[in-house]
Design a protein around this motif. Sequence first.
Motif, PDB file in Angstrom:
ATOM      1  N   LEU A  56     -28.766 -17.581  33.109  1.00 53.41           N
ATOM      2  CA  LEU A  56     -27.608 -17.923  33.704  1.00 53.41           C
ATOM      3  C   LEU A  56     -28.229 -18.807  34.636  1.00 53.41           C
ATOM      4  O   LEU A  56     -27.572 -20.025  34.755  1.00 53.41           O
ATOM      5  CB  LEU A  56     -27.079 -16.736  34.557  1.00 53.41           C
ATOM      6  CG  LEU A  56     -25.782 -16.343  34.065  1.00 53.41           C
ATOM      7  CD1 LEU A  56     -25.422 -14.828  34.805  1.00 53.41           C
ATOM      8  CD2 LEU A  56     -24.762 -16.944  34.257  1.00 53.41           C
ATOM      9  N   MET A  57     -29.275 -18.600  35.479  1.00 53.58           N
ATOM     10  CA  MET A  57     -29.723 -19.521  36.287  1.00 53.58           C
ATOM     11  C   MET A  57     -30.362 -21.007  35.733  1.00 53.58           C
ATOM     12  O   MET A  57     -29.896 -21.862  36.187  1.00 53.58           O
ATOM     13  CB  MET A  57     -31.192 -19.116  37.117  1.00 53.58           C
ATOM     14  CG  MET A  57     -30.814 -17.709  38.034  1.00 53.58           C
ATOM     15  SD  MET A  57     -29.699 -18.004  39.145  1.00 53.58           S
ATOM     16  CE  MET A  57     -30.158 -19.099  40.104  1.00 53.58           C
ATOM     17  N   ALA A  58     -30.855 -20.692  34.616  1.00 52.33           N
ATOM     18  CA  ALA A  58     -31.493 -21.782  33.775  1.00 52.33           C
ATOM     19  C   ALA A  58     -30.241 -23.030  33.694  1.00 52.33           C
ATOM     20  O   ALA A  58     -30.395 -24.316  33.695  1.00 52.33           O
ATOM     21  CB  ALA A  58     -32.382 -21.718  32.655  1.00 52.33           C
ATOM     22  N   ARG A  59     -29.175 -22.122  33.075  1.00 51.31           N
ATOM     23  CA  ARG A  59     -27.989 -22.905  32.730  1.00 51.31           C
ATOM     24  C   ARG A  59     -27.306 -23.892  33.609  1.00 51.31           C
ATOM     25  O   ARG A  59     -27.074 -24.877  33.510  1.00 51.31           O
ATOM     26  CB  ARG A  59     -27.287 -21.777  31.765  1.00 51.31           C
ATOM     27  CG  ARG A  59     -25.796 -22.702  31.224  1.00 51.31           C
ATOM     28  CD  ARG A  59     -24.965 -21.969  30.434  1.00 51.31           C
ATOM     29  NE  ARG A  59     -25.743 -21.921  29.243  1.00 51.31           N
ATOM     30  CZ  ARG A  59     -25.387 -21.175  28.113  1.00 51.31           C
ATOM     31  NH1 ARG A  59     -24.153 -20.908  28.183  1.00 51.31           N
ATOM     32  NH2 ARG A  59     -26.051 -21.166  27.090  1.00 51.31           N
ATOM     33  N   LEU A  60     -27.189 -23.080  34.983  1.00 50.41           N
ATOM     34  CA  LEU A  60     -26.565 -23.669  36.086  1.00 50.41           C
ATOM     35  C   LEU A  60     -27.325 -25.026  36.536  1.00 50.41           C
ATOM     36  O   LEU A  60     -26.998 -26.021  36.756  1.00 50.41           O
ATOM     37  CB  LEU A  60     -26.537 -22.460  36.947  1.00 50.41           C
ATOM     38  CG  LEU A  60     -25.371 -21.658  36.948  1.00 50.41           C
ATOM     39  CD1 LEU A  60     -25.277 -20.765  38.183  1.00 50.41           C
ATOM     40  CD2 LEU A  60     -24.066 -22.329  36.483  1.00 50.41           C
ATOM     41  N   LEU A  61     -28.832 -24.646  36.639  1.00 52.53           N
ATOM     42  CA  LEU A  61     -29.575 -25.615  36.995  1.00 52.53           C
ATOM     43  C   LEU A  61     -29.431 -26.949  36.042  1.00 52.53           C
ATOM     44  O   LEU A  61     -29.354 -28.210  36.338  1.00 52.53           O
ATOM     45  CB  LEU A  61     -31.155 -25.309  37.067  1.00 52.53           C
ATOM     46  CG  LEU A  61     -32.106 -26.072  37.468  1.00 52.53           C
ATOM     47  CD1 LEU A  61     -31.969 -26.063  38.951  1.00 52.53           C
ATOM     48  CD2 LEU A  61     -33.668 -25.519  37.033  1.00 52.53           C
ATOM     49  N   TYR A  62     -29.462 -26.427  34.725  1.00 50.07           N
ATOM     50  CA  TYR A  62     -29.528 -27.740  33.693  1.00 50.07           C
ATOM     51  C   TYR A  62     -28.095 -28.474  33.833  1.00 50.07           C
ATOM     52  O   TYR A  62     -28.043 -29.769  33.718  1.00 50.07           O
ATOM     53  CB  TYR A  62     -29.641 -26.926  32.309  1.00 50.07           C
ATOM     54  CG  TYR A  62     -29.090 -27.932  31.017  1.00 50.07           C
ATOM     55  CD1 TYR A  62     -29.988 -29.144  30.898  1.00 50.07           C
ATOM     56  CD2 TYR A  62     -28.111 -27.593  30.383  1.00 50.07           C
ATOM     57  CE1 TYR A  62     -29.741 -29.715  29.708  1.00 50.07           C
ATOM     58  CE2 TYR A  62     -27.903 -28.562  29.281  1.00 50.07           C
ATOM     59  CZ  TYR A  62     -28.622 -29.688  29.145  1.00 50.07           C
ATOM     60  OH  TYR A  62     -28.517 -30.359  27.998  1.00 50.07           O
ATOM     61  N   LEU A  63     -26.994 -27.522  33.989  1.00 56.50           N
ATOM     62  CA  LEU A  63     -25.737 -28.217  34.163  1.00 56.50           C
ATOM     63  C   LEU A  63     -25.650 -29.088  35.456  1.00 56.50           C
ATOM     64  O   LEU A  63     -24.878 -30.193  35.150  1.00 56.50           O
ATOM     65  CB  LEU A  63     -24.749 -27.289  33.914  1.00 56.50           C
ATOM     66  CG  LEU A  63     -24.550 -26.380  32.774  1.00 56.50           C
ATOM     67  CD1 LEU A  63     -23.353 -25.465  32.673  1.00 56.50           C
ATOM     68  CD2 LEU A  63     -24.374 -27.398  31.470  1.00 56.50           C
ATOM     69  N   ALA A  64     -25.962 -28.552  36.509  1.00 57.81           N
ATOM     70  CA  ALA A  64     -25.957 -29.387  37.680  1.00 57.81           C
ATOM     71  C   ALA A  64     -26.442 -30.716  37.379  1.00 57.81           C
ATOM     72  O   ALA A  64     -25.875 -31.701  38.033  1.00 57.81           O
ATOM     73  CB  ALA A  64     -26.775 -28.553  38.939  1.00 57.81           C
ATOM     74  N   ILE A  65     -27.661 -30.925  37.000  1.00 55.99           N
ATOM     75  CA  ILE A  65     -28.447 -32.049  36.913  1.00 55.99           C
ATOM     76  C   ILE A  65     -27.832 -32.834  35.600  1.00 55.99           C
ATOM     77  O   ILE A  65     -27.792 -34.092  35.939  1.00 55.99           O
ATOM     78  CB  ILE A  65     -30.001 -31.713  36.311  1.00 55.99           C
ATOM     79  CG1 ILE A  65     -30.559 -31.127  37.654  1.00 55.99           C
ATOM     80  CG2 ILE A  65     -30.609 -33.091  36.066  1.00 55.99           C
ATOM     81  CD1 ILE A  65     -32.001 -31.017  37.486  1.00 55.99           C
ATOM     82  N   SER A  66     -27.315 -32.398  34.578  1.00 57.06           N
ATOM     83  CA  SER A  66     -26.720 -33.098  33.518  1.00 57.06           C
ATOM     84  C   SER A  66     -25.215 -33.754  34.297  1.00 57.06           C
ATOM     85  O   SER A  66     -25.110 -34.778  33.774  1.00 57.06           O
ATOM     86  CB  SER A  66     -26.326 -32.065  32.326  1.00 57.06           C
ATOM     87  OG  SER A  66     -24.924 -32.207  31.917  1.00 57.06           O
ATOM     88  N   ARG A  67     -24.503 -32.888  34.781  1.00 58.85           N
ATOM     89  CA  ARG A  67     -23.387 -33.703  35.709  1.00 58.85           C
ATOM     90  C   ARG A  67     -23.873 -34.768  36.424  1.00 58.85           C
ATOM     91  O   ARG A  67     -23.267 -35.931  36.561  1.00 58.85           O
ATOM     92  CB  ARG A  67     -22.687 -32.559  36.373  1.00 58.85           C
ATOM     93  CG  ARG A  67     -21.856 -31.718  35.521  1.00 58.85           C
ATOM     94  CD  ARG A  67     -20.676 -30.945  36.396  1.00 58.85           C
ATOM     95  NE  ARG A  67     -21.572 -30.298  37.569  1.00 58.85           N
ATOM     96  CZ  ARG A  67     -21.791 -29.088  37.731  1.00 58.85           C
ATOM     97  NH1 ARG A  67     -21.490 -28.496  36.318  1.00 58.85           N
ATOM     98  NH2 ARG A  67     -22.280 -28.475  38.546  1.00 58.85           N
TER      99      ARG A  67
END
Lengths: 480, 183
Positions: A216-227
């Motif tokens: 969950l954490m890794a995905r949120l971090l990834y998505l935040a940066i990707s956005r």
Amino acid sequence: MWELIRANKQKSLILFFVMGICLMVLGYFIGGAYGGEEGTFFGLGLALFIWILMSVISYFSGDSIILALSKAKRVSPNVHPQLFNVVEEMKIAANLPAMPKVYIIPDPAPNAFATGRNPQNASIVVTAGLLSQLNRDELQGVIAHEMSHVLNRDILFMTFSGVLLGSIVFLSHVFLRSMWFTGGRGRRYSSRSKGGGQIQMIMMIVAILMAILAPLMARLLYLAISRKREYLADATAVRLTRYPEGLASALEKISSTDINLTSANKATAALYIINPLKPKGRKLSNLSSTHPPIDERIKILRTIAGGANYINYQNAFTKIAGRGKRSNIIPSSAIHDKENIKLQTISKPEPASTKKGVRDLGDLMRAVNKYVFISCLCGLKMKLPPGFKKDKFPCPRCGRINQVPIAELAVLAGVTQGLGKQHTKKETTPSHKQKFVYHRTGKGWETFTCPCGSAKQLSPAFDKDFFYCNKCGRKIEIKS
Amino acid sequence: MLFVIIAIGLLVFIFIGFYNSLIRLRNQVKNAWSQIDVQLKRRHDLIPNLIETAKGYMKHEQDTLKGITEARSKAMGAGSVGEKSKAESALSGAMSKFFVVVENYPDLKANQNFLALQEELTSTENKIAFSRQSYNDQVLFFNNKIQMFPSNIVAGIFNFKQEDFFELEDKTERAVPKVDFSS
């Protein structure tokens, strides 16, 4: 510009290591849950091994895996000269060291993405639908956005973090599933002492917690940066083209389509310029989407005023998306350059002809799939599939016997191997060396066919002795 | 004694560093200029074809066509950066006039050959604009380096000269550098 790239590289590196550490901690606890103290080392080692292996694979062949997954086909410039021109223009604007490879996905859904290792080994992929729906300015906007991903070094970051995220999700998934089936009996493998059992119990609980939280954490971090990178690529695209309206109306067109891109999946969705997987329910949480809301991106592009600099984009962003808060899309170190870049005036949009667009789309998809086009003298355009064997056949409309350009069919069949080599050769010396002689019959309009299959017209005013075929580069001599 | 030697050695080292970075910047400027040159040549090569194609259709626009041909030969003869930018912007002006006139000739606009040429010229026009952009960036870097302390000392000793910007003659032309004849 350079500050921006450096800041981006640093962030990618941090994310890369955070995700790696996340993976190893996960490995540590899962190992501990199964095998006690020795298990922790084993788990750690295994996680490290997965991390290194995945990184090496994604560094050397991440782009080809992604390209194969999305069914993209490498094309030569004659399939769509305008696309190649626009890519080259953007390459010049971005000052990249090498021309990116160009791929087309034969799919009617409009979309685009970029991938690759570094600016020297980059690929730009567009769908056939994109090419048939957008006009030149809009195409330029989209290519500029993709080129910005290359320029800002987002492409490697996206592949790397996507792969690492995948392995974290995979590892915790496997662990949780195994827990479900063994019911926690795993610890009996090496319960040598009671104390060890207790530690293992704790390990188990932590491991379960980690396995739930880490992805969950890794995905949120990834998505935040990707956005954030999507916004940044928009800003760089504006800086390159000085024409935000092009990208804005392209985004509008791409988002208004209701065709789904069949070759996109969850793993590659984050790469595309607009999320190709349409969510079933509207307005999903912002936290869980790979892309910023499209309306917001368009609105920001349309509010940019005063210039094409990063500061202008940042101002527009705070106005639309920031809602009074100070959120920096562009690292403040990159903003300080005060150069005044003028925007271009908005030109009038021209009406799109949908009928022509549909025909172009079909032709383009055939061209990507290596069909050969020949036009009959009566004006009918015929499409020959790649396996066509006969050397002549009659036109279905007027009955004229048409020559089949067998040489061109053979060249196209081998187009995927050594395409780059062939391309450079074509520039210096035309591949068809033998010239063609045409004898004029009169002084008026005359039509004939070049041996490569393209129809040629001579105007009454044409008074030269020769010209070069624009398709095959062959010299055509005119004798009267 | 030792300190003096180390200090001199250090100074020489810094000196070499500045010299090398100046050389590198100057080469980048040259490279950027050759990029523009390639595109300008491409435009010069395309224009005869364009006129050849258009001649048959545009019997009544001989002045426009002649204007382009003259502007082209003037641009091809230009030597320095300043002269060149003047001549090339005159050529750009003649070209945009031509493409306005073309709107009156639907037959010409339907010609496949002409459409291909038009796309090539649009693209070349854009490439010129984009390479001018990056050339001017490089010149700005280089000129800043020459003027700023302490690299200006090294530049003075080895006689590095400031480079010209590639600018459009007319201020009003800058507002509409876009040649848009959408396909």
